[in-house]
Design an enzyme around this catalytic site. Structure first.
Site, PDB file in Angstrom:
ATOM      1  N   ASP A 205       0.775  -1.426  -0.020  1.00 50.50           N
ATOM      2  CA  ASP A 205       0.026  -0.197   0.018  1.00 50.50           C
ATOM      3  C   ASP A 205       0.974   1.320  -0.001  1.00 50.50           C
ATOM      4  O   ASP A 205       0.644   2.268  -0.808  1.00 50.50           O
ATOM      5  CB  ASP A 205      -0.876  -0.099   1.149  1.00 50.50           C
ATOM      6  CG  ASP A 205      -1.897  -1.393   1.237  1.00 50.50           C
ATOM      7  OD1 ASP A 205      -2.190  -1.660   0.153  1.00 50.50           O
ATOM      8  OD2 ASP A 205      -2.281  -1.529   2.202  1.00 50.50           O
TER       9      ASP A 205
ATOM     10  N   TYR B   3       9.861   1.550   4.822  1.00 50.15           N
ATOM     11  CA  TYR B   3       8.714   1.354   5.346  1.00 50.15           C
ATOM     12  C   TYR B   3       8.724  -0.284   6.090  1.00 50.15           C
ATOM     13  O   TYR B   3       8.484  -0.288   7.333  1.00 50.15           O
ATOM     14  CB  TYR B   3       7.298   1.279   4.742  1.00 50.15           C
ATOM     15  CG  TYR B   3       6.104   1.220   5.391  1.00 50.15           C
ATOM     16  CD1 TYR B   3       5.592   2.120   5.956  1.00 50.15           C
ATOM     17  CD2 TYR B   3       5.567  -0.052   5.143  1.00 50.15           C
ATOM     18  CE1 TYR B   3       4.322   1.829   6.413  1.00 50.15           C
ATOM     19  CE2 TYR B   3       4.300  -0.279   5.939  1.00 50.15           C
ATOM     20  CZ  TYR B   3       3.572   0.670   6.450  1.00 50.15           C
ATOM     21  OH  TYR B   3       2.368   0.499   7.000  1.00 50.15           O
TER      22      TYR B   3
END
Length: 285
Positions: free
Chosen positions: A248, A278
């Site tokens: 995402d 991330y």
């Protein structure tokens, strides 16, 4: 607020319940979890927050008339996302149940809740109101939502970034409108006409069904297929803490950069770097 935005994300909002385990259980096996935590998620919500860090972004979706719905909306507002067109629906907000092991891999079960109540009659006027340059959507919403988004993008000459997760059969015209189609290796094999495990060949094959394609390869980076070219994108090697939501992050950052007329290969490099950072970041709350 109905001012134009660069990115509109049409998708889901969920409250995630995360349990950390040393390893995933086999079928019928019980294992002990080390910790349990909650965070705000959903593919649409995650992607909107990722895009909003770089470009004006609106989220179109649905939450329940419950405390979780309020939390989900507040989390989006705090991240700078326009939630004017996140609709309130009767019943519970969506929830996801996520197992994360010591390797950072995950297994996810989603209970859609209010996400299933979003209607095309809400999505089309919302897209008209925010007038995005790029629309990003996934397949956690009902199929008619994906089809409505595709028709709107085609009718308004706007770029559609399609992340077909979880995989399901799609009409040919939906895949053809994707520019790019953003998939992982599993999803690529599902949609590609070619029967191959080679990522470059898979990406090239996807050009037969989509306008352009990006295959994410985790620690191996990504492959971009556009026009007559297939390009491999490498990423820095990091210690993986949690892969939940990495795809995402990738899709949201990619969408934001594409609104700036960054070419697809360069935008993919930037998105891959953001996703790599991330997965190395602890995100317990």
């Amino acid at each position: 607020m109905n001012s134009p935005v660069d990115v509109a994300v049409v998708g889901t909002l969920n409250v995630d319940l995360i349990i950390r385990v040393t390893r995933m259980p086999d079928v019928g096996e019980t294992v002990l979890g080390r910790s349990v935590s909650q965070r705000l998620g959903g593919k649409g919500a995650n992607q909107a927050l990722a895009a909003a860090g770089l470009a004006p972004t609106a989220l179109i979706g649905a939450v329940g008339r419950d405390e979780e719905g309020e939390r989900l909306l507040a989390g989006q507002r705090a991240g700078g996302v326009d939630v004017t067109h996140v609709f309130r629906a009767d019943g519970a907000s969506g929830r996801a149940f996520i197992e994360v092991d010591d390797a950072g891999d995950n297994r996810i079960i989603v209970s859609p809740g209010a996400n299933r109540l979003l209607r095309p009659t809400q999505v089309r006027p919302a897209l008209d109101a925010v007038s995005p340059k790029v629309v990003l959507t996934q397949l956690e919403s009902p199929p008619e939502i994906t089809e409505a988004v595709t028709a709107w993008c085609s009718g308004h000459a706007r770029r559609l970034l399609l992340n077909p997760s979880p995989v399901t059969d799609l009409p040919t015209y939906v895949l053809a409108a994707a520019d790019p189609l953003v998939v992982n290796e599993h999803e690529a094999r599902f949609y590609a006409p070619a029967d191959t495990d080679d990522p470059d060949a898979l990406a090239r094959s996807l050009l037969a069904v989509a306008g352009s394609a990006v295959i994410t390869l985790g620690a191996e980076g990504a492959v971009v297929a556009e026009g007559d070219t297939v390009r491999r994108i490498d990423v820095e090697q990091v210690r993986v803490v949690d892969t939940t939501g990495a795809g995402d992050m990738f899709a949201g950052v990619l969408a934001a950069h594409l609104t700036r007329d960054v070419e697809l290969g360069a935008a993919t490099e930037l998105a891959a770097a953001a996703a790599t950072e991330y997965v190395a970041r602890p995100r317990e709350i």
